[in-house]
Design a protein around this motif. Sequence first.
Motif, PDB file in Angstrom:
ATOM      1  N   GLN A  82     -15.037   3.816  -2.302  1.00 54.82           N
ATOM      2  CA  GLN A  82     -14.796   2.392  -2.064  1.00 54.82           C
ATOM      3  C   GLN A  82     -16.020   1.579  -2.499  1.00 54.82           C
ATOM      4  O   GLN A  82     -17.118   2.130  -2.619  1.00 54.82           O
ATOM      5  CB  GLN A  82     -14.539   2.176  -0.565  1.00 54.82           C
ATOM      6  CG  GLN A  82     -13.237   2.788  -0.061  1.00 54.82           C
ATOM      7  CD  GLN A  82     -12.024   1.948  -0.448  1.00 54.82           C
ATOM      8  OE1 GLN A  82     -12.113   0.728  -0.544  1.00 54.82           O
ATOM      9  NE2 GLN A  82     -10.884   2.607  -0.676  1.00 54.82           N
ATOM     10  N   ARG A  93      -8.282  -5.198  -4.126  1.00 53.08           N
ATOM     11  CA  ARG A  93      -8.424  -3.827  -3.603  1.00 53.08           C
ATOM     12  C   ARG A  93      -7.336  -2.888  -4.124  1.00 53.08           C
ATOM     13  O   ARG A  93      -7.514  -1.671  -4.126  1.00 53.08           O
ATOM     14  CB  ARG A  93      -8.398  -3.848  -2.072  1.00 53.08           C
ATOM     15  CG  ARG A  93      -9.597  -4.553  -1.441  1.00 53.08           C
ATOM     16  CD  ARG A  93      -9.354  -4.850   0.015  1.00 53.08           C
ATOM     17  NE  ARG A  93      -8.225  -5.773   0.184  1.00 53.08           N
ATOM     18  CZ  ARG A  93      -7.652  -6.058   1.351  1.00 53.08           C
ATOM     19  NH1 ARG A  93      -8.080  -5.488   2.456  1.00 53.08           N
ATOM     20  NH2 ARG A  93      -6.639  -6.905   1.409  1.00 53.08           N
ATOM     21  N   ASP A  94      -6.208  -3.453  -4.551  1.00 51.46           N
ATOM     22  CA  ASP A  94      -5.144  -2.608  -5.107  1.00 51.46           C
ATOM     23  C   ASP A  94      -5.609  -1.867  -6.361  1.00 51.46           C
ATOM     24  O   ASP A  94      -5.046  -0.824  -6.713  1.00 51.46           O
ATOM     25  CB  ASP A  94      -3.903  -3.438  -5.446  1.00 51.46           C
ATOM     26  CG  ASP A  94      -3.073  -3.798  -4.214  1.00 51.46           C
ATOM     27  OD1 ASP A  94      -3.493  -3.427  -3.093  1.00 51.46           O
ATOM     28  OD2 ASP A  94      -2.026  -4.439  -4.376  1.00 51.46           O
ATOM     29  N   VAL A 137      -6.267   1.697  -5.957  1.00 48.31           N
ATOM     30  CA  VAL A 137      -5.104   2.583  -5.928  1.00 48.31           C
ATOM     31  C   VAL A 137      -4.596   2.821  -7.352  1.00 48.31           C
ATOM     32  O   VAL A 137      -4.235   3.939  -7.718  1.00 48.31           O
ATOM     33  CB  VAL A 137      -3.968   1.975  -5.068  1.00 48.31           C
ATOM     34  CG1 VAL A 137      -2.693   2.800  -5.192  1.00 48.31           C
ATOM     35  CG2 VAL A 137      -4.402   1.863  -3.615  1.00 48.31           C
ATOM     36  N   PHE A 158      -2.232  -2.533  -0.495  1.00 49.10           N
ATOM     37  CA  PHE A 158      -2.121  -1.144  -0.030  1.00 49.10           C
ATOM     38  C   PHE A 158      -2.967  -0.876   1.223  1.00 49.10           C
ATOM     39  O   PHE A 158      -2.567  -0.099   2.076  1.00 49.10           O
ATOM     40  CB  PHE A 158      -2.581  -0.184  -1.130  1.00 49.10           C
ATOM     41  CG  PHE A 158      -1.586   0.006  -2.230  1.00 49.10           C
ATOM     42  CD1 PHE A 158      -0.443   0.789  -2.039  1.00 49.10           C
ATOM     43  CD2 PHE A 158      -1.777  -0.574  -3.481  1.00 49.10           C
ATOM     44  CE1 PHE A 158       0.476   0.982  -3.061  1.00 49.10           C
ATOM     45  CE2 PHE A 158      -0.860  -0.386  -4.512  1.00 49.10           C
ATOM     46  CZ  PHE A 158       0.264   0.387  -4.303  1.00 49.10           C
ATOM     47  N   THR A 193      -8.090   9.962  -5.285  1.00 51.14           N
ATOM     48  CA  THR A 193      -8.629   9.688  -3.961  1.00 51.14           C
ATOM     49  C   THR A 193      -8.780   8.182  -3.764  1.00 51.14           C
ATOM     50  O   THR A 193      -8.949   7.430  -4.727  1.00 51.14           O
ATOM     51  CB  THR A 193     -10.000  10.372  -3.787  1.00 51.14           C
ATOM     52  OG1 THR A 193     -10.499  10.067  -2.492  1.00 51.14           O
ATOM     53  CG2 THR A 193     -11.017   9.894  -4.818  1.00 51.14           C
ATOM     54  N   LEU A 194      -8.712   7.763  -2.497  1.00 50.00           N
ATOM     55  CA  LEU A 194      -9.105   6.389  -2.145  1.00 50.00           C
ATOM     56  C   LEU A 194     -10.420   6.425  -1.374  1.00 50.00           C
ATOM     57  O   LEU A 194     -10.818   5.454  -0.745  1.00 50.00           O
ATOM     58  CB  LEU A 194      -8.020   5.739  -1.277  1.00 50.00           C
ATOM     59  CG  LEU A 194      -6.985   4.884  -1.999  1.00 50.00           C
ATOM     60  CD1 LEU A 194      -5.839   4.521  -1.049  1.00 50.00           C
ATOM     61  CD2 LEU A 194      -7.630   3.623  -2.539  1.00 50.00           C
ATOM     62  N   GLY A 195     -11.062   7.578  -1.433  1.00 48.09           N
ATOM     63  CA  GLY A 195     -12.279   7.794  -0.658  1.00 48.09           C
ATOM     64  C   GLY A 195     -13.505   7.116  -1.243  1.00 48.09           C
ATOM     65  O   GLY A 195     -14.515   6.972  -0.563  1.00 48.09           O
ATOM     66  N   ARG A 218      -5.020   6.211 -11.236  1.00 46.96           N
ATOM     67  CA  ARG A 218      -3.780   6.824 -11.705  1.00 46.96           C
ATOM     68  C   ARG A 218      -3.595   6.678 -13.206  1.00 46.96           C
ATOM     69  O   ARG A 218      -2.587   7.115 -13.762  1.00 46.96           O
ATOM     70  CB  ARG A 218      -2.597   6.272 -10.901  1.00 46.96           C
ATOM     71  CG  ARG A 218      -2.611   6.868  -9.499  1.00 46.96           C
ATOM     72  CD  ARG A 218      -1.647   6.248  -8.518  1.00 46.96           C
ATOM     73  NE  ARG A 218      -1.530   7.076  -7.318  1.00 46.96           N
ATOM     74  CZ  ARG A 218      -2.400   7.074  -6.294  1.00 46.96           C
ATOM     75  NH1 ARG A 218      -3.437   6.264  -6.323  1.00 46.96           N
ATOM     76  NH2 ARG A 218      -2.235   7.879  -5.267  1.00 46.96           N
ATOM     77  N   ARG A 227      -2.611  -9.098  -8.573  1.00 47.59           N
ATOM     78  CA  ARG A 227      -2.591  -8.309  -7.343  1.00 47.59           C
ATOM     79  C   ARG A 227      -3.860  -8.512  -6.516  1.00 47.59           C
ATOM     80  O   ARG A 227      -4.861  -9.048  -7.004  1.00 47.59           O
ATOM     81  CB  ARG A 227      -2.444  -6.822  -7.681  1.00 47.59           C
ATOM     82  CG  ARG A 227      -1.141  -6.527  -8.401  1.00 47.59           C
ATOM     83  CD  ARG A 227      -0.922  -5.040  -8.580  1.00 47.59           C
ATOM     84  NE  ARG A 227      -0.479  -4.415  -7.356  1.00 47.59           N
ATOM     85  CZ  ARG A 227       0.514  -3.515  -7.286  1.00 47.59           C
ATOM     86  NH1 ARG A 227       1.167  -3.168  -8.371  1.00 47.59           N
ATOM     87  NH2 ARG A 227       0.842  -2.973  -6.152  1.00 47.59           N
ATOM     88  N   ASP A 228      -3.811  -8.059  -5.286  1.00 49.28           N
ATOM     89  CA  ASP A 228      -4.992  -8.036  -4.428  1.00 49.28           C
ATOM     90  C   ASP A 228      -6.059  -7.178  -5.124  1.00 49.28           C
ATOM     91  O   ASP A 228      -5.743  -6.089  -5.614  1.00 49.28           O
ATOM     92  CB  ASP A 228      -4.610  -7.421  -3.068  1.00 49.28           C
ATOM     93  CG  ASP A 228      -5.760  -7.475  -2.075  1.00 49.28           C
ATOM     94  OD1 ASP A 228      -5.719  -8.361  -1.211  1.00 49.28           O
ATOM     95  OD2 ASP A 228      -6.680  -6.642  -2.177  1.00 49.28           O
ATOM     96  N   TYR A 286      -8.703   7.626   4.508  1.00 48.84           N
ATOM     97  CA  TYR A 286      -7.969   6.482   3.957  1.00 48.84           C
ATOM     98  C   TYR A 286      -6.472   6.655   4.214  1.00 48.84           C
ATOM     99  O   TYR A 286      -6.004   7.755   4.483  1.00 48.84           O
ATOM    100  CB  TYR A 286      -8.274   6.295   2.468  1.00 48.84           C
ATOM    101  CG  TYR A 286      -8.139   7.530   1.607  1.00 48.84           C
ATOM    102  CD1 TYR A 286      -6.942   7.835   0.963  1.00 48.84           C
ATOM    103  CD2 TYR A 286      -9.221   8.391   1.427  1.00 48.84           C
ATOM    104  CE1 TYR A 286      -6.821   8.965   0.165  1.00 48.84           C
ATOM    105  CE2 TYR A 286      -9.101   9.524   0.633  1.00 48.84           C
ATOM    106  CZ  TYR A 286      -7.898   9.801   0.005  1.00 48.84           C
ATOM    107  OH  TYR A 286      -7.784  10.921  -0.778  1.00 48.84           O
ATOM    108  N   GLN A 315     -18.743  -2.332   5.320  1.00 50.21           N
ATOM    109  CA  GLN A 315     -17.586  -3.211   5.212  1.00 50.21           C
ATOM    110  C   GLN A 315     -18.038  -4.572   4.672  1.00 50.21           C
ATOM    111  O   GLN A 315     -19.079  -5.082   5.073  1.00 50.21           O
ATOM    112  CB  GLN A 315     -16.945  -3.384   6.600  1.00 50.21           C
ATOM    113  CG  GLN A 315     -15.781  -4.341   6.638  1.00 50.21           C
ATOM    114  CD  GLN A 315     -14.489  -3.689   6.189  1.00 50.21           C
ATOM    115  OE1 GLN A 315     -14.491  -2.704   5.458  1.00 50.21           O
ATOM    116  NE2 GLN A 315     -13.368  -4.244   6.607  1.00 50.21           N
TER     117      GLN A 315
END
Lengths: 483, 179
Positions: A169, A50-51, A54, B120, A165-167, A58, A47-48, B103, A392
């Motif tokens: 990074q 960054r995935d 996510v 995503f 959260t995806l907060g 979980r 996968r990418d 996000y 970024q």
Amino acid sequence: MTRRIVGPFNRVEGDLEISLEIKDAAVQAAWVNSPLYRGFEQMLIGRDPRDALVITPRICGICSVAQSLACAEALADAQRIVPPPNGALMRNIILGTENVADHLTHFYLFFMPDFARAVYAGEPWFAEVAGRFRAVEGTGTRDMLPARSAFMHIMGQLAGHWPHTLGLQPGGTTHAIDSAGQARVLATLATFRRFLEAHVFGDRLEAITSLASADELDSWSARPQPARADFAAFLRLSRALSLDRLGRASDNFMSFGAYALDGKHHFKRGVRVGGKDGDLDSSRISEDCASTWMMHRDAALHPSRGMTVPDADAADAYTWCKAPRLSGKVMEVGALARQVIDGHPLIRNLAAASGGNVATRVIARLLEIARLVPAIEAWTRDIKPGEPFFTQAAMPDEASGSGLIEAARGSLGHWVTIKGGRLANYQIVAPTTWNFSPRDGRGIAGACEQALAGAPVQQGETEPVTVQHIVRSFDPCMVCTVH
Amino acid sequence: LPVINISGCPIHPDWVVETLLQLGRGTFSQADLDAFNRPRFYTNHLVHHGCPRNEYYEYKASAEQLSNLGCLMEHLGCMATQVHADCNIRLWNGQGSCTRGGYPCISCTEPNFERPSHPFLETPKLAGIPTGLPTDMPKAWFVALAALSKAATPYRVKSNAVADTIVTPPSGAKGKKGK
């Protein structure tokens, strides 16, 4: 000699089974089984990169932020970036909030209710403790849950929600706050501090963190205000039941270092092996699969080269959990290990007397709550509104990295390999993987397995209560253990 | 009643509790469930409803990176205009939601959300236009309106969209200043 299987355990995140060999009213040997396999590491491959931000949180509904942060740090390491100071402060606030909530949940909902069991009905402290901590009915739950819920508004404000959260990074955090936002976090913290000082400690948090020895703890807890609060209630029953003589493991402690800021950790990184402090050499971490339902069981690999290939028919295996070792040694991780390595005088003094055990593990967690809330207050005040929270950066096509952090339950590591812009390998070693490790290729038992050996068993007990205390003293998170 | 699917990863605690309370009162029926047997009280809404970024969405003033205030749909994978849930009306942990946290909505209440055809955090596009547009709006209209609104975007919205905090506040309030 009788052999008994205890489990499933309630009030534990995930699935756990323990086999006990009992003789002469004591546990002779224990085998810890994590019976649930899920396969998160394999889901990520291809996968990418960054995935992973996510998917990895979980793994767990209670250590979700810790998984987020380990993932973000592993990717940041691969990208060779560091978050701006505001981003680092926000990470610490968000992780600290999760860790404090986890410690509090452990004490009130997971650990203390065992002392309301009928087996203790004859004890002089029983009526008080059962009234306060009996599952569902105890008055403690009614005080704690609303306080915890209001405290977790920090997550809503800073991280969108909790869990997942995806907060957090690799480049920092995604929600910039202004001075009014700082004030709101501080107001939430003030309310929560009032709960802790009224119900948990019966004193200022600073009075707890300045305790420097077992004697000081004893005399403090006998004073009228603290004596009426929940920490002192635990200390009284701990003395009555000699919980400091229950559940000793290897006394080898490890911490990856917690709450990084300006290249330093708020709680130090390091190890303590054989009573000596040392530096952490993470290249000496390996995962052994000799007792695990996995292929590739002949070599103990560093997680950066680790493999997870399940084999439900593996001979002589008894768990899905791998056996992580540092320089071949069993390590205990968690709040106790963190505070021992950070050198907090109270915990150093207690550990010098009785090592890692049920009492010291619980005391270290409560001490950590008292140390963390003022730290979260300070981090919140240190945020500089108007300055960046996020940087970024591009994701490289070929890279590797690691994220080593401390979750509430101890050292958590993510190791990532990126090839052709995709995840080629992803390995996770969670705190309870260390603590609830099975036997390794040399037959050395894991920390909890060692801690259970010698536990007294009363006549006719099918679920020995001492086993419950020892297992829960580690605050296991089984869904993270195998992942 | 069939098995009730309370979808979401995570699910909002209220979705569970309010379903159970309605079941307990005997006031919950098949009519309260949608096509996936999800409780309608939360899936009759879109995550987009109540999103504080709605003005940015109206003008297609987009965030260029996470932490920017602008709309997350054009570049950063946000699915909120297509996803059924009341996340931005009900709010999480007292005051949060994904888009309020900075996000994108990743569609976690919808079937198969875990296997998107794209990363995503990235919006899949065809000729520069996001492929996942609001489901109940003709595509040509959407594209035409988007072009129009982009051309009409006020400087305030355009500049704030790519900043992390408000850099251009709304201009002076109407009415007289007191002396």
